[in-house]
Motif scaffolding. Sequence first.
Motif, short mmCIF file in Angstrom:
data_model
loop_
_atom_site.label_atom_id
_atom_site.label_comp_id
_atom_site.label_asym_id
_atom_site.label_seq_id
_atom_site.Cartn_x
_atom_site.Cartn_y
_atom_site.Cartn_z
N ASP A 16 -9.65 0.60 7.52
CA ASP A 16 -9.06 -0.43 6.65
C ASP A 16 -10.18 -1.32 6.11
OD1 ASP A 16 -6.35 0.24 6.81
OD2 ASP A 16 -6.12 -0.85 8.70
N GLY A 18 -10.05 -4.43 3.71
CA GLY A 18 -9.28 -5.37 2.90
C GLY A 18 -7.92 -4.81 2.57
N GLU A 19 -7.65 -4.68 1.29
CA GLU A 19 -6.35 -4.21 0.81
C GLU A 19 -6.24 -2.70 0.69
OE1 GLU A 19 -3.68 -6.30 -0.19
OE2 GLU A 19 -4.86 -7.84 0.83
N THR A 20 -7.31 -1.99 1.03
CA THR A 20 -7.32 -0.54 0.82
C THR A 20 -7.87 0.19 2.05
OG1 THR A 20 -7.97 1.17 -0.76
CG2 THR A 20 -9.60 -0.53 -0.28
#
Length: 90
Positions: A16, A18-20
Amino acid sequence: MSGVLDNKALNRFELDVGETVAFANYRRAGDRVIITHTETPPALRGRGIASELVKGALALIRADGLKVVAGCSFVVDYLRRHEEYADLVG
């Protein structure tokens, strides 16, 4: 230990970011883990994310007493540059 997890349901190692998620797809063949593809989101490339992912995946493979088969060019190159994983190559 890194933040790399083995998502057994999807047959991939994941990191993982951050957001991705960066991931390395694999398939099992007996006591071998064949890493077939690594994917780092384009916005994260050039930051060492793929290397961190492969390093963590190799640590998990080692902890499980398995061998690795490099089925993608990134993993081939990584193993060439990091002789400390030579014992895992099968």
